[in-house]
Design a protein around this motif. Structure first.
Motif, PDB file in Angstrom:
ATOM      1  N   GLY A  27      19.950 -22.767 -61.408  1.00  0.00           N
ATOM      2  CA  GLY A  27      19.309 -21.893 -60.412  1.00  0.00           C
ATOM      3  C   GLY A  27      19.384 -20.434 -61.082  1.00  0.00           C
ATOM      4  O   GLY A  27      19.935 -20.022 -62.067  1.00  0.00           O
ATOM      5  N   SER A  28      18.891 -19.469 -60.175  1.00  0.00           N
ATOM      6  CA  SER A  28      18.942 -17.921 -60.367  1.00  0.00           C
ATOM      7  C   SER A  28      19.258 -17.348 -59.032  1.00  0.00           C
ATOM      8  O   SER A  28      19.042 -17.875 -57.997  1.00  0.00           O
ATOM      9  N   LEU A  29      19.799 -16.188 -59.225  1.00  0.00           N
ATOM     10  CA  LEU A  29      20.073 -15.059 -58.325  1.00  0.00           C
ATOM     11  C   LEU A  29      20.048 -13.695 -58.763  1.00  0.00           C
ATOM     12  O   LEU A  29      20.184 -13.619 -60.376  1.00  0.00           O
ATOM     13  N   ARG A  30      19.779 -12.890 -57.998  1.00  0.00           N
ATOM     14  CA  ARG A  30      19.604 -11.584 -58.342  1.00  0.00           C
ATOM     15  C   ARG A  30      20.509 -10.519 -57.526  1.00  0.00           C
ATOM     16  O   ARG A  30      20.432 -10.770 -56.306  1.00  0.00           O
ATOM     17  N   LEU A  31      21.403  -9.892 -58.358  1.00  0.00           N
ATOM     18  CA  LEU A  31      22.372  -9.074 -57.419  1.00  0.00           C
ATOM     19  C   LEU A  31      21.618  -7.651 -57.426  1.00  0.00           C
ATOM     20  O   LEU A  31      21.258  -7.289 -58.532  1.00  0.00           O
ATOM     21  N   SER A  32      22.132  -6.999 -56.499  1.00  0.00           N
ATOM     22  CA  SER A  32      21.697  -5.557 -56.300  1.00  0.00           C
ATOM     23  C   SER A  32      22.988  -4.745 -55.915  1.00  0.00           C
ATOM     24  O   SER A  32      23.590  -5.229 -55.309  1.00  0.00           O
ATOM     25  N   CYS A  33      23.102  -3.398 -56.263  1.00  0.00           N
ATOM     26  CA  CYS A  33      24.101  -2.563 -56.284  1.00  0.00           C
ATOM     27  C   CYS A  33      23.545  -1.127 -55.968  1.00  0.00           C
ATOM     28  O   CYS A  33      23.081  -0.701 -56.811  1.00  0.00           O
ATOM     29  N   ALA A  34      23.409  -0.555 -54.492  1.00  0.00           N
ATOM     30  CA  ALA A  34      23.272   0.709 -54.412  1.00  0.00           C
ATOM     31  C   ALA A  34      24.242   1.663 -54.152  1.00  0.00           C
ATOM     32  O   ALA A  34      25.127   1.543 -53.423  1.00  0.00           O
ATOM     33  N   ALA A  35      24.304   2.727 -54.862  1.00  0.00           N
ATOM     34  CA  ALA A  35      25.155   3.788 -54.854  1.00  0.00           C
ATOM     35  C   ALA A  35      24.608   4.854 -53.837  1.00  0.00           C
ATOM     36  O   ALA A  35      23.495   5.322 -53.929  1.00  0.00           O
ATOM     37  N   SER A  36      25.541   5.520 -52.868  1.00  0.00           N
ATOM     38  CA  SER A  36      25.043   6.504 -51.952  1.00  0.00           C
ATOM     39  C   SER A  36      26.344   7.330 -51.842  1.00  0.00           C
ATOM     40  O   SER A  36      27.234   7.195 -52.045  1.00  0.00           O
ATOM     41  N   GLY A  37      25.885   8.562 -51.343  1.00  0.00           N
ATOM     42  CA  GLY A  37      26.874   9.499 -50.921  1.00  0.00           C
ATOM     43  C   GLY A  37      26.752  10.610 -51.935  1.00  0.00           C
ATOM     44  O   GLY A  37      25.520  11.161 -52.282  1.00  0.00           O
ATOM     45  N   SER A  38      27.882  11.671 -52.235  1.00  0.00           N
ATOM     46  CA  SER A  38      27.794  12.728 -52.867  1.00  0.00           C
ATOM     47  C   SER A  38      27.535  12.619 -54.456  1.00  0.00           C
ATOM     48  O   SER A  38      28.698  12.071 -55.237  1.00  0.00           O
ATOM     49  N   ILE A  39      26.402  12.333 -54.836  1.00  0.00           N
ATOM     50  CA  ILE A  39      26.197  11.958 -56.250  1.00  0.00           C
ATOM     51  C   ILE A  39      25.041  13.212 -56.943  1.00  0.00           C
ATOM     52  O   ILE A  39      24.194  13.310 -56.455  1.00  0.00           O
ATOM     53  N   PHE A  40      25.612  13.619 -58.045  1.00  0.00           N
ATOM     54  CA  PHE A  40      25.001  14.521 -58.886  1.00  0.00           C
ATOM     55  C   PHE A  40      24.124  13.364 -59.722  1.00  0.00           C
ATOM     56  O   PHE A  40      22.798  13.787 -60.017  1.00  0.00           O
ATOM     57  N   SER A  41      24.667  12.706 -60.533  1.00  0.00           N
ATOM     58  CA  SER A  41      24.012  11.679 -61.339  1.00  0.00           C
ATOM     59  C   SER A  41      25.049  10.609 -61.709  1.00  0.00           C
ATOM     60  O   SER A  41      26.245  10.717 -61.352  1.00  0.00           O
ATOM     61  N   ILE A  42      24.547   9.504 -62.368  1.00  0.00           N
ATOM     62  CA  ILE A  42      25.354   8.446 -62.629  1.00  0.00           C
ATOM     63  C   ILE A  42      25.321   8.198 -64.185  1.00  0.00           C
ATOM     64  O   ILE A  42      24.225   7.972 -64.738  1.00  0.00           O
ATOM     65  N   ASN A  43      26.273   8.049 -64.763  1.00  0.00           N
ATOM     66  CA  ASN A  43      26.484   7.550 -66.152  1.00  0.00           C
ATOM     67  C   ASN A  43      26.268   6.159 -66.222  1.00  0.00           C
ATOM     68  O   ASN A  43      25.416   5.533 -65.612  1.00  0.00           O
ATOM     69  N   ASP A  44      27.149   5.596 -66.977  1.00  0.00           N
ATOM     70  CA  ASP A  44      27.154   3.843 -66.960  1.00  0.00           C
ATOM     71  C   ASP A  44      27.363   3.316 -65.709  1.00  0.00           C
ATOM     72  O   ASP A  44      28.147   3.784 -64.839  1.00  0.00           O
TER      73      ASP A  44
END
Length: 121
Positions: free
Chosen positions: A16-33
């Motif tokens: 079977g299949s699944l799709r994971l998500s991960c959302a970042a929030s808060g004090s963020i200027f940018s995200i590298n890796d």
């Protein structure tokens, strides 16, 4: 402060299949890796896949051809599409983000709380 919230885990049959998500929030200027890691019972946490801000990807050999990592920089979100799941993929999956915060010239690593993926045979 930065928070990472994962979703999309669950119980699925082998193949079977699944799709994971991960959302970042808060004090963020940018995200590298950004990346996904997993930890099975009695085992160490291992890297599953990573993706740079520009979209370059890296996978552990055991998931190549089955998993796809992607990200939406505008939403500070990373995804993991998991196909052809196997019982050995059963683990808690954690997302990681290397976050640059305002007024801080270097990135700090943040982790999500983890989401359980269980693959039955």
């Amino acid at each position: 402060q930065v928070h990472l919230v994962e979703s999309g885990g669950g119980l699925v049959q082998s193949g079977g299949s699944l799709r994971l998500s991960c959302a970042a929030s808060g004090s963020i200027f940018s995200i590298n890796d950004m990346g996904w890691y997993r930890q099975a019972p009695g085992k160490q946490r291992e890297l599953v896949a990573t993706i740079t801000r520009g979209g370059s990807t890296n996978y552990v050999d055991s998931v190549k051809g089955r998993f796809t990592i992607s990200r939406d920089n505008a939403k500070n979100t990373v995804y993991l599409q998991m196909n052809s799941l196997k019982p050995e993929d059963t683990a808690v999956y954690y997302c990681n983000a290397q976050v640059i915060q305002p007024l801080r010239p270097y990135a700090l690593g943040y982790w999500g709380q983890g989401t359980q993926v269980t693959v039955s045979s």
